[in-house]
Design a protein around this motif. Structure first.
Motif, PDB file in Angstrom:
ATOM      1  N   GLU A   1       7.592   3.028 -11.264  1.00  0.00           N
ATOM      2  CA  GLU A   1       7.697   3.344 -10.055  1.00  0.00           C
ATOM      3  C   GLU A   1       6.758   2.238  -9.177  1.00  0.00           C
ATOM      4  O   GLU A   1       7.243   1.992  -7.900  1.00  0.00           O
ATOM      5  CB  GLU A   1       7.484   4.854  -9.985  1.00  0.00           C
ATOM      6  CG  GLU A   1       8.027   5.324  -8.695  1.00  0.00           C
ATOM      7  CD  GLU A   1       8.183   6.880  -8.725  1.00  0.00           C
ATOM      8  OE1 GLU A   1       7.457   7.367  -7.957  1.00  0.00           O
ATOM      9  OE2 GLU A   1       8.903   7.618  -9.549  1.00  0.00           O
ATOM     10  N   GLU A   2       5.440   1.962  -9.681  1.00  0.00           N
ATOM     11  CA  GLU A   2       4.409   0.963  -8.826  1.00  0.00           C
ATOM     12  C   GLU A   2       5.104  -0.234  -8.679  1.00  0.00           C
ATOM     13  O   GLU A   2       5.238  -0.596  -7.678  1.00  0.00           O
ATOM     14  CB  GLU A   2       3.153   1.262  -9.583  1.00  0.00           C
ATOM     15  CG  GLU A   2       2.470   2.541  -9.406  1.00  0.00           C
ATOM     16  CD  GLU A   2       1.218   2.726 -10.359  1.00  0.00           C
ATOM     17  OE1 GLU A   2       1.174   1.854 -11.105  1.00  0.00           O
ATOM     18  OE2 GLU A   2       0.743   3.719 -10.435  1.00  0.00           O
ATOM     19  N   ALA A   3       5.683  -0.583  -9.873  1.00  0.00           N
ATOM     20  CA  ALA A   3       6.212  -1.898  -9.741  1.00  0.00           C
ATOM     21  C   ALA A   3       7.284  -2.085  -8.678  1.00  0.00           C
ATOM     22  O   ALA A   3       7.677  -3.144  -8.092  1.00  0.00           O
ATOM     23  CB  ALA A   3       6.608  -2.477 -11.253  1.00  0.00           C
TER      24      ALA A   3
ATOM     25  N   LEU B   1      10.337  -3.571  -4.038  1.00  0.00           N
ATOM     26  CA  LEU B   1      10.798  -3.120  -2.691  1.00  0.00           C
ATOM     27  C   LEU B   1      10.017  -3.681  -1.411  1.00  0.00           C
ATOM     28  O   LEU B   1      10.652  -4.067  -0.218  1.00  0.00           O
ATOM     29  CB  LEU B   1      11.177  -1.791  -2.543  1.00  0.00           C
ATOM     30  CG  LEU B   1      12.254  -1.229  -3.633  1.00  0.00           C
ATOM     31  CD1 LEU B   1      12.018   0.347  -3.614  1.00  0.00           C
ATOM     32  CD2 LEU B   1      13.517  -1.528  -3.149  1.00  0.00           C
ATOM     33  N   ASP B   2       8.863  -3.641  -1.341  1.00  0.00           N
ATOM     34  CA  ASP B   2       7.862  -4.312  -0.479  1.00  0.00           C
ATOM     35  C   ASP B   2       8.378  -5.594  -0.267  1.00  0.00           C
ATOM     36  O   ASP B   2       8.449  -5.979   0.908  1.00  0.00           O
ATOM     37  CB  ASP B   2       6.560  -3.988  -0.575  1.00  0.00           C
ATOM     38  CG  ASP B   2       5.722  -4.126   0.672  1.00  0.00           C
ATOM     39  OD1 ASP B   2       5.941  -3.883   1.757  1.00  0.00           O
ATOM     40  OD2 ASP B   2       4.749  -4.818   0.360  1.00  0.00           O
ATOM     41  N   LYS B   3       8.195  -6.504  -1.332  1.00  0.00           N
ATOM     42  CA  LYS B   3       8.537  -7.825  -1.181  1.00  0.00           C
ATOM     43  C   LYS B   3       9.927  -8.162  -0.829  1.00  0.00           C
ATOM     44  O   LYS B   3       9.900  -9.054   0.172  1.00  0.00           O
ATOM     45  CB  LYS B   3       8.600  -8.426  -2.821  1.00  0.00           C
ATOM     46  CG  LYS B   3       8.850  -9.902  -2.969  1.00  0.00           C
ATOM     47  CD  LYS B   3       8.999 -10.160  -4.290  1.00  0.00           C
ATOM     48  CE  LYS B   3       7.809 -10.587  -4.687  1.00  0.00           C
ATOM     49  NZ  LYS B   3       7.991 -11.499  -5.864  1.00  0.00           N
ATOM     50  N   VAL B   4      10.933  -7.377  -0.867  1.00  0.00           N
ATOM     51  CA  VAL B   4      12.111  -7.777  -0.135  1.00  0.00           C
ATOM     52  C   VAL B   4      12.373  -6.818   0.995  1.00  0.00           C
ATOM     53  O   VAL B   4      13.384  -6.759   1.662  1.00  0.00           O
ATOM     54  CB  VAL B   4      13.281  -7.239  -1.113  1.00  0.00           C
ATOM     55  CG1 VAL B   4      13.189  -8.237  -2.436  1.00  0.00           C
ATOM     56  CG2 VAL B   4      13.554  -5.877  -1.628  1.00  0.00           C
ATOM     57  N   GLY B   5      11.321  -6.277   1.717  1.00  0.00           N
ATOM     58  CA  GLY B   5      11.617  -5.823   2.970  1.00  0.00           C
ATOM     59  C   GLY B   5      12.166  -4.501   2.855  1.00  0.00           C
ATOM     60  O   GLY B   5      12.845  -3.901   3.930  1.00  0.00           O
ATOM     61  N   MET B   6      12.091  -3.644   1.848  1.00  0.00           N
ATOM     62  CA  MET B   6      12.769  -2.453   1.533  1.00  0.00           C
ATOM     63  C   MET B   6      12.127  -0.965   1.365  1.00  0.00           C
ATOM     64  O   MET B   6      12.674  -0.126   0.855  1.00  0.00           O
ATOM     65  CB  MET B   6      14.162  -2.493   0.743  1.00  0.00           C
ATOM     66  CG  MET B   6      15.289  -3.528   1.235  1.00  0.00           C
ATOM     67  SD  MET B   6      15.952  -3.087   2.761  1.00  0.00           S
ATOM     68  CE  MET B   6      16.763  -1.507   2.024  1.00  0.00           C
ATOM     69  N   ALA B   7      10.867  -1.297   1.266  1.00  0.00           N
ATOM     70  CA  ALA B   7       9.750  -0.363   0.864  1.00  0.00           C
ATOM     71  C   ALA B   7      10.058   1.116   1.762  1.00  0.00           C
ATOM     72  O   ALA B   7      10.209   2.156   1.031  1.00  0.00           O
ATOM     73  CB  ALA B   7       8.437  -0.814   1.124  1.00  0.00           C
TER      74      ALA B   7
ATOM     75  N   ARG C   1      19.526  -6.679  -0.763  1.00  0.00           N
ATOM     76  CA  ARG C   1      18.013  -6.975  -0.919  1.00  0.00           C
ATOM     77  C   ARG C   1      17.473  -5.818  -2.075  1.00  0.00           C
ATOM     78  O   ARG C   1      16.707  -6.301  -2.845  1.00  0.00           O
ATOM     79  CB  ARG C   1      17.103  -6.796   0.293  1.00  0.00           C
ATOM     80  CG  ARG C   1      17.399  -8.051   1.250  1.00  0.00           C
ATOM     81  CD  ARG C   1      16.540  -7.908   2.320  1.00  0.00           C
ATOM     82  NE  ARG C   1      16.882  -6.893   3.282  1.00  0.00           N
ATOM     83  CZ  ARG C   1      16.084  -6.430   4.668  1.00  0.00           C
ATOM     84  NH1 ARG C   1      15.023  -6.405   4.294  1.00  0.00           N
ATOM     85  NH2 ARG C   1      16.888  -5.525   5.305  1.00  0.00           N
ATOM     86  N   VAL C   2      18.170  -4.818  -2.013  1.00  0.00           N
ATOM     87  CA  VAL C   2      17.621  -3.659  -3.188  1.00  0.00           C
ATOM     88  C   VAL C   2      18.156  -4.290  -4.418  1.00  0.00           C
ATOM     89  O   VAL C   2      17.559  -4.058  -5.638  1.00  0.00           O
ATOM     90  CB  VAL C   2      18.295  -2.267  -2.945  1.00  0.00           C
ATOM     91  CG1 VAL C   2      18.031  -1.548  -4.184  1.00  0.00           C
ATOM     92  CG2 VAL C   2      17.545  -1.832  -1.571  1.00  0.00           C
ATOM     93  N   ALA C   3      19.409  -4.917  -4.570  1.00  0.00           N
ATOM     94  CA  ALA C   3      20.014  -5.272  -5.694  1.00  0.00           C
ATOM     95  C   ALA C   3      19.040  -6.679  -6.337  1.00  0.00           C
ATOM     96  O   ALA C   3      18.920  -6.851  -7.590  1.00  0.00           O
ATOM     97  CB  ALA C   3      21.309  -5.965  -5.363  1.00  0.00           C
ATOM     98  N   ILE C   4      18.590  -7.429  -5.555  1.00  0.00           N
ATOM     99  CA  ILE C   4      17.525  -8.389  -5.719  1.00  0.00           C
ATOM    100  C   ILE C   4      16.389  -7.853  -6.477  1.00  0.00           C
ATOM    101  O   ILE C   4      15.888  -8.225  -7.544  1.00  0.00           O
ATOM    102  CB  ILE C   4      17.130  -9.441  -4.515  1.00  0.00           C
ATOM    103  CG1 ILE C   4      18.483 -10.172  -4.254  1.00  0.00           C
ATOM    104  CG2 ILE C   4      15.973 -10.520  -5.061  1.00  0.00           C
ATOM    105  CD1 ILE C   4      18.229 -10.961  -2.928  1.00  0.00           C
ATOM    106  N   ALA C   5      15.814  -6.758  -5.898  1.00  0.00           N
ATOM    107  CA  ALA C   5      14.577  -6.117  -6.167  1.00  0.00           C
ATOM    108  C   ALA C   5      14.959  -5.545  -7.672  1.00  0.00           C
ATOM    109  O   ALA C   5      14.190  -5.376  -8.678  1.00  0.00           O
ATOM    110  CB  ALA C   5      14.248  -4.842  -5.349  1.00  0.00           C
TER     111      ALA C   5
END
Length: 244
Positions: free
Chosen positions: A118-120, A125-131, A148-152
């Protein structure tokens, strides 16, 4: 052996019935390279990508990943863990929150502890702007957000290489940029990527090497500057003249 390519394809053929889609494709990808594959629809680009992790089974030829030939009987499961893939359609589980979509594979496949996963996932998600959308469901998101979620989700497995199969082709024009920006960020981090795309600006700006395919073969390859500014093959020139 630092010079060993992360991926090598040798004389790859793929037929669907009488349709010969890949006709002896060979290529090597070095660790940290961003290889962009361009070409007209039906040229075999996506089929090539899908053969790399045996989503399509090659008819003949050899694929060597991290120095080992891929063999569906022995190491395919391991290869798929190390080769993240992002598709045209996002393939998220609609009934699971975004966070669960991203933690599912690390939990099940890598046996990562839930809290660690979950932490990772939140970092990714933060990295792809979706946190801020971690607790939303995919149907509540735009296409660009879902991609972007699919990339995460693909990154959550900590793959050695990322494959992108026309990741922006299903998106509305105003959402394409947000996905390409995430991919640029990954490229700048030094991730090994192979990208099938119609986005020539991305190919020119981000690719270390561009491969032009047509009718199941690699017609020409080179740096973006070589291929876009001084293509050598007539077929490459014809294709680029229509789209640039």
């Amino acid at each position: 052996m630092p010079n060993t390519p992360i991926l090598e394809v040798r004389n790859l053929h793929k037929s669907f019935g009488n349709l010969h889609v890949l006709k002896g494709v060979s290529l090597k990808i070095a660790r940290g390279e961003v290889v962009v594959v361009i070409g007209p629809s039906g040229s075999g680009k996506s089929t090539l990508l899908r053969c790399l992790n045996y989503l399509e089974t090659p008819s003949s030829g050899e694929i060597i990943f991290q120095g080992e030939p891929i063999d569906p009987r022995t190491n395919l499961k391991q290869v798929r863990q190390e080769m993240g893939m992002v598709f045209q359609s996002f393939n998220l589980f609609p009934h699971m929150k975004v966070l669960h979509n991203v933690t599912l594979a690390p939990n099940l496949v890598r046996k990562t502890a839930s809290k660690t996963a979950e932490e990772a996932a939140l970092e990714l998600l933060d990295k792809v702007g979706m946190a801020e959308k971690a607790h939303s469901y995919p149907p509540e998101l735009s296409g660009g957000q879902q991609q972007r979620v699919a990339i995460a989700r693909a990154l959550a497995m900590q793959p050695e290489m990322m494959l992108f199969d026309e990741p922006t082709s299903a998106l509305d024009p105003e959402m394409i940029g947000e996905v390409l920006d995430v991919m640029k960020k990954l490229a700048l981090e030094g991730r090994t990527m192979m990208v099938v795309t119609h986005e020539m600006g991305f190919a020119r700006e981000v690719g270390s090497r561009v491969i032009f395919m047509d009718e199941g073969v690699i017609v020409e390859e080179g740096t973006p500057q070589e291929l876009f500014e001084n293509p050598k093959e007539t077929r490459t020139k014809e294709f680029l003249s229509k789209i640039l």
